[in-house]
Design a protein around this motif. Structure first.
Motif, PDB file in Angstrom:
ATOM      1  N   VAL A   8       0.855  -1.186   0.000  1.00 29.52           N
ATOM      2  CA  VAL A   8       0.000   0.000   0.000  1.00 29.52           C
ATOM      3  C   VAL A   8       0.891   1.235   0.000  1.00 29.52           C
ATOM      4  O   VAL A   8       1.948   1.261   0.655  1.00 29.52           O
ATOM      5  CB  VAL A   8      -0.937   0.014   1.228  1.00 29.52           C
ATOM      6  N   ALA A   9       0.448   2.268  -0.739  1.00 28.10           N
ATOM      7  CA  ALA A   9       1.247   3.484  -0.891  1.00 28.10           C
ATOM      8  C   ALA A   9       0.753   4.600   0.023  1.00 28.10           C
ATOM      9  O   ALA A   9      -0.436   4.673   0.345  1.00 28.10           O
ATOM     10  CB  ALA A   9       1.201   3.953  -2.342  1.00 28.10           C
ATOM     11  N   ASP A  10       1.665   5.467   0.414  1.00 29.11           N
ATOM     12  CA  ASP A  10       1.264   6.677   1.111  1.00 29.11           C
ATOM     13  C   ASP A  10       0.306   7.473   0.228  1.00 29.11           C
ATOM     14  O   ASP A  10       0.458   7.504  -1.004  1.00 29.11           O
ATOM     15  CB  ASP A  10       2.488   7.542   1.444  1.00 29.11           C
ATOM     16  N   ASP A  11      -0.633   8.159   0.849  1.00 28.21           N
ATOM     17  CA  ASP A  11      -1.618   8.920   0.084  1.00 28.21           C
ATOM     18  C   ASP A  11      -0.983  10.026  -0.747  1.00 28.21           C
ATOM     19  O   ASP A  11      -1.536  10.445  -1.769  1.00 28.21           O
ATOM     20  CB  ASP A  11      -2.653   9.529   1.037  1.00 28.21           C
ATOM     21  N   ALA A  12       0.178  10.496  -0.333  1.00 30.91           N
ATOM     22  CA  ALA A  12       0.817  11.611  -1.036  1.00 30.91           C
ATOM     23  C   ALA A  12       1.439  11.187  -2.361  1.00 30.91           C
ATOM     24  O   ALA A  12       1.730  12.042  -3.220  1.00 30.91           O
ATOM     25  CB  ALA A  12       1.884  12.241  -0.147  1.00 30.91           C
ATOM     26  N   LEU A  13       1.649   9.890  -2.567  1.00 30.17           N
ATOM     27  CA  LEU A  13       2.309   9.431  -3.797  1.00 30.17           C
ATOM     28  C   LEU A  13       1.318   9.354  -4.956  1.00 30.17           C
ATOM     29  O   LEU A  13       0.222   8.805  -4.822  1.00 30.17           O
ATOM     30  CB  LEU A  13       2.935   8.052  -3.579  1.00 30.17           C
ATOM     31  N   THR A  14       1.706   9.855  -6.095  1.00 26.49           N
ATOM     32  CA  THR A  14       0.899   9.728  -7.300  1.00 26.49           C
ATOM     33  C   THR A  14       1.144   8.361  -7.930  1.00 26.49           C
ATOM     34  O   THR A  14       2.149   7.691  -7.625  1.00 26.49           O
ATOM     35  CB  THR A  14       1.284  10.814  -8.323  1.00 26.49           C
ATOM     36  N   PRO A  15       0.258   7.915  -8.827  1.00 27.68           N
ATOM     37  CA  PRO A  15       0.517   6.650  -9.535  1.00 27.68           C
ATOM     38  C   PRO A  15       1.855   6.646 -10.265  1.00 27.68           C
ATOM     39  O   PRO A  15       2.525   5.618 -10.330  1.00 27.68           O
ATOM     40  CB  PRO A  15      -0.669   6.562 -10.515  1.00 27.68           C
ATOM     41  N   GLU A  16       2.246   7.802 -10.797  1.00 26.09           N
ATOM     42  CA  GLU A  16       3.523   7.884 -11.491  1.00 26.09           C
ATOM     43  C   GLU A  16       4.685   7.671 -10.524  1.00 26.09           C
ATOM     44  O   GLU A  16       5.676   6.997 -10.855  1.00 26.09           O
ATOM     45  CB  GLU A  16       3.652   9.245 -12.183  1.00 26.09           C
ATOM     46  N   GLN A  17       4.570   8.245  -9.337  1.00 24.34           N
ATOM     47  CA  GLN A  17       5.625   8.053  -8.336  1.00 24.34           C
ATOM     48  C   GLN A  17       5.706   6.611  -7.864  1.00 24.34           C
ATOM     49  O   GLN A  17       6.786   6.090  -7.612  1.00 24.34           O
ATOM     50  CB  GLN A  17       5.390   8.996  -7.161  1.00 24.34           C
ATOM     51  N   ARG A  18       4.563   5.965  -7.753  1.00 24.27           N
ATOM     52  CA  ARG A  18       4.568   4.548  -7.373  1.00 24.27           C
ATOM     53  C   ARG A  18       5.276   3.729  -8.437  1.00 24.27           C
ATOM     54  O   ARG A  18       6.043   2.806  -8.134  1.00 24.27           O
ATOM     55  CB  ARG A  18       3.137   4.044  -7.190  1.00 24.27           C
ATOM     56  N   ALA A  19       5.019   4.049  -9.711  1.00 24.31           N
ATOM     57  CA  ALA A  19       5.647   3.319 -10.811  1.00 24.31           C
ATOM     58  C   ALA A  19       7.158   3.507 -10.808  1.00 24.31           C
ATOM     59  O   ALA A  19       7.914   2.591 -11.159  1.00 24.31           O
ATOM     60  CB  ALA A  19       5.057   3.775 -12.143  1.00 24.31           C
ATOM     61  N   GLU A  20       7.613   4.691 -10.397  1.00 27.23           N
ATOM     62  CA  GLU A  20       9.047   4.957 -10.344  1.00 27.23           C
ATOM     63  C   GLU A  20       9.760   4.077  -9.326  1.00 27.23           C
ATOM     64  O   GLU A  20      10.952   3.805  -9.453  1.00 27.23           O
ATOM     65  CB  GLU A  20       9.291   6.427  -9.980  1.00 27.23           C
ATOM     66  N   ARG A  21       9.024   3.616  -8.308  1.00 30.12           N
ATOM     67  CA  ARG A  21       9.637   2.877  -7.208  1.00 30.12           C
ATOM     68  C   ARG A  21       9.715   1.373  -7.460  1.00 30.12           C
ATOM     69  O   ARG A  21      10.274   0.634  -6.654  1.00 30.12           O
ATOM     70  CB  ARG A  21       8.884   3.164  -5.914  1.00 30.12           C
ATOM     71  N   GLY A  22       9.141   0.908  -8.531  1.00 28.87           N
ATOM     72  CA  GLY A  22       9.212  -0.521  -8.838  1.00 28.87           C
ATOM     73  C   GLY A  22       8.291  -0.877  -9.980  1.00 28.87           C
ATOM     74  O   GLY A  22       7.383  -0.120 -10.314  1.00 28.87           O
ATOM     75  N   ASP A  23       8.518  -2.052 -10.582  1.00 27.93           N
ATOM     76  CA  ASP A  23       7.697  -2.440 -11.716  1.00 27.93           C
ATOM     77  C   ASP A  23       6.372  -3.035 -11.250  1.00 27.93           C
ATOM     78  O   ASP A  23       6.140  -3.275 -10.069  1.00 27.93           O
ATOM     79  CB  ASP A  23       8.440  -3.411 -12.635  1.00 27.93           C
ATOM     80  N   TYR A  24       5.505  -3.272 -12.191  1.00 24.16           N
ATOM     81  CA  TYR A  24       4.152  -3.733 -11.860  1.00 24.16           C
ATOM     82  C   TYR A  24       4.166  -5.097 -11.201  1.00 24.16           C
ATOM     83  O   TYR A  24       3.539  -5.310 -10.162  1.00 24.16           O
ATOM     84  CB  TYR A  24       3.301  -3.789 -13.138  1.00 24.16           C
ATOM     85  N   VAL A  25       4.898  -6.047 -11.765  1.00 28.92           N
ATOM     86  CA  VAL A  25       4.896  -7.401 -11.202  1.00 28.92           C
ATOM     87  C   VAL A  25       5.709  -7.492  -9.926  1.00 28.92           C
ATOM     88  O   VAL A  25       5.658  -8.501  -9.229  1.00 28.92           O
ATOM     89  CB  VAL A  25       5.420  -8.435 -12.233  1.00 28.92           C
ATOM     90  N   GLY A  26       6.456  -6.443  -9.589  1.00 29.03           N
ATOM     91  CA  GLY A  26       7.184  -6.433  -8.336  1.00 29.03           C
ATOM     92  C   GLY A  26       6.345  -5.941  -7.182  1.00 29.03           C
ATOM     93  O   GLY A  26       6.888  -5.571  -6.142  1.00 29.03           O
TER      94      GLY A  26
END
Length: 297
Positions: A185-203
């Motif tokens: 689960v991501a912090d509310d402050a992170l955008t979907p783009e920022q989440r993608a920067e932190r790892g790939d989808y299957v990870g």
């Protein structure tokens, strides 16, 4: 389903198929099956040593989750448990031990290689109260109001249609049923783009919902008593978390009545002791929802 969603699902399927093949074919006489490569935030190290020791080595080696949902789901003797995205079967086998002979543990997975590995692991473990279903978590091939507890381990975030997962989970649970899920689960402050920067989808990273999105999704499906508790960080602003929620006891009373007579699929009292004690089985079905259930002929 969009072309992009189809491509993402196939990417996930290919990754987990490759993981199953690595475990199945990567063993040696001296060292046993080789674990799938994950960092310290994922995999079998998140389970207690005595739990790992009681399971086939292949089930432990194939673990790719971000937590241990069986440790938080408070499973009880005689309950029916469904594991979404059951992989090599580690959580199904642990659940089967907790619910005992009077209960049953189901595993649902879309990857044939993982299903074959899970069935082999169940046979090695001597598990008599397990069944594996082929299908997707967006269209669970079980009847409504038949499962006591739904668990999952770092799989819901991989779905390309999370509202469908929440709705299907709510549908198959009995009134008063509950979920005990480990997920990223991501912090509310992170955008979907920022989440993608932190790892790939299957990870287990790029597809993660935020805390508020996760809560809103479960509540929109009808769940109450939603609790989301972070356990450990997996990336900057991203957490492994325990997710709990309950289906109200007054939900879907009419649906429950419709499914109480004649619905089988190994989930109601219509099954005889000989059927439920025959050992681990694999039910291969096309993914269906309320209209289908994957019964064995």
């Amino acid at each position: 389903m969009s072309e992009q969603s189809t491509d993402l699902r196939e990417t996930v399927r290919e990754r987990y198929a490759a993981a199953a093949v690595k475990v199945t074919e990567g063993g040696s006489a001296c060292c046993g099956p080789q674990p799938v490569e994950v960092d310290e935030n994922f995999g079998s190290t998140l389970y207690a040593a005595d739990e790992r020791a009681a399971l086939p080595a292949e089930a432990v080696a194939a673990s790719l989750g971000c937590g241990n949902p069986t440790a938080v789901a408070e499973l009880r003797e005689g309950e029916r448990v469904l594991d979404l995205g059951s992989g090599g079967g580690i959580d199904v086998l642990l659940s089967a031990r907790r619910v005992g002979p009077a209960g049953k543990a189901y595993g649902l997975d879309m990857t044939e290689e993982m299903l074959a590995l899970a069935l082999a692991n169940a046979e090695k473990a001597g598990a008599r109260n397990v069944e594996f279903l082929k299908g997707t978590i967006e269209a669970i091939p079980l009847p409504a109001n038949t499962i006591d507890v739904v668990i999952s381990n770092c799989v819901i975030n991989l779905s390309v249609d999370k509202p469908a997962v929440f709705a299907e989970t709510f549908r198959v649970l009995r009134p008063g049923g509950r979920i005990g899920v480990s997920d990223v689960v991501a912090d509310d402050a992170l955008t979907p783009e920022q989440r993608a920067e932190r790892g790939d989808y299957v990870g287990c990273i790029a597809g993660a919902l935020s805390f508020s999105e996760y809560r809103a999704g479960l509540e929109a499906a009808g769940f109450t008593d939603v609790e989301i508790t972070p356990t450990h960080p997996v990336a900057d602003g991203m957490h492994s978390a325990i997710v709990r929620a309950t289906k109200p006891t007054t939900s879907d009373a009419n649906s429950e009545a419709r499914n109480s007579d004649g619905a089988c699929c190994g989930v109601t009292a219509c099954c005889t002791p000989s059927e439920t004690s025959a050992g681990p089985t694999l039910t291969v079905t096309e993914a269906k929802s309320a209209s289908g259930c994957g019964c064995r002929s």
